[in-house]
Motif scaffolding. Structure first.
Motif: not given
Length: 236
Positions: A132-136, A90-98, A196-208
């Motif tokens: 899954l990369p999670i930027e914090v 469905s072209l849902v991606l995981i990105k952020g390895g770089g 749910d990840l996007a709602a966490i204070p301290g999470v800047v962005e996630h790789g989905l």
């Protein structure tokens, strides 16, 4: 053959670039092939302008003679071309390895279209084999870590969380943030997890990356396959 397949996918995507376009230019090994192929067309007279998604991409694009700008000057782009660490049908991606997922998502969201370029090994039925990369934010890291663990549990997920680079020498993104890599195995419901990840204070962005890509060029032993998102995919 993986690097050759990446090159073939990138060169196919360059064919979609039209004169006068404002482009988002991705980050990573596959995107570097795109930058080089785009640079060759620019030297042949193609008139485009690009917004790079990382400092590394910016340096490579400049070395290839590609004219660059910023989202401040050009807040709406025609097309972004970028790689992916994983993509599903469905072209849902995981990105952020770089490590450039925040800028990559900002640029993709500012674009009318996004094309993904990848080799066949990146295509999966269910996302999650790639961590899954999670930027914090560095501030409050322990509290954010606990909240991420709780969000994963709410989604029926578990797996090791690893601070990229380690606590003594953590990897720092271009935006000055850290990345937590979550080894989840299978992400059956990425949209719920993303919310749910996007709602966490301290999470800047996630790789989905959900609902951003509308086409992918996937290169493998049988050539370059075109995968296109449907209207239903975009709704999901």
């Amino acid at each position: 053959m993986s690097d050759e397949w990446k090159r073939l996918a990138a060169e196919r995507a360059v064919e979609d670039v039209m004169p006068g376009m404002k482009l988002g230019i991705g980050t990573g090994s596959t995107a570097e092939h795109f930058v080089k192929a785009l640079g060759a067309r620019v030297r042949d007279g193609l008139d485009v302008i690009g917004v790079p998604t990382s400092e590394r991409t910016r340096e490579l694009a400049l070395s290839e003679g590609i004219q660059l700008t910023t989202l401040e000057a050009e807040p709406q782009l025609d097309l972004t071309v970028d790689g992916a660490d994983e993509l599903d049908p469905s072209l849902v991606l995981i990105k952020g390895g770089g490590g450039a997922l925040l800028r990559e998502k900002i640029v993709a969201a500012a674009s009318k279209r996004m094309i993904v370029i990848a080799d066949a090994s990146k295509v999966v039925d269910v996302l999650g084999a790639f961590a899954l990369p999670i930027e914090v934010m560095p501030f409050g890291l322990a509290a954010t870590w606990n909240a991420i663990e709780a969000a994963l549990a709410e989604n029926g997920l578990s797996g090791d969380l690893v601070l990229r680079g380690g606590k003594d020498h953590p990897f720092v993104t271009d935006g000055g943030h850290y990345i937590i890599d979550a080894a989840l195995g299978r992400i059956e419901h990425p949209a719920c997890l993303a919310e749910d990840l996007a709602a966490i204070p301290g999470v800047v962005e996630h790789g989905l990356f959900i609902g951003l890509a509308d086409k992918a060029y996937v290169a493998g032993a049988d050539g370059v396959l075109v995968v296109e998102a449907t209207a239903q995919d975009a709704e999901n």
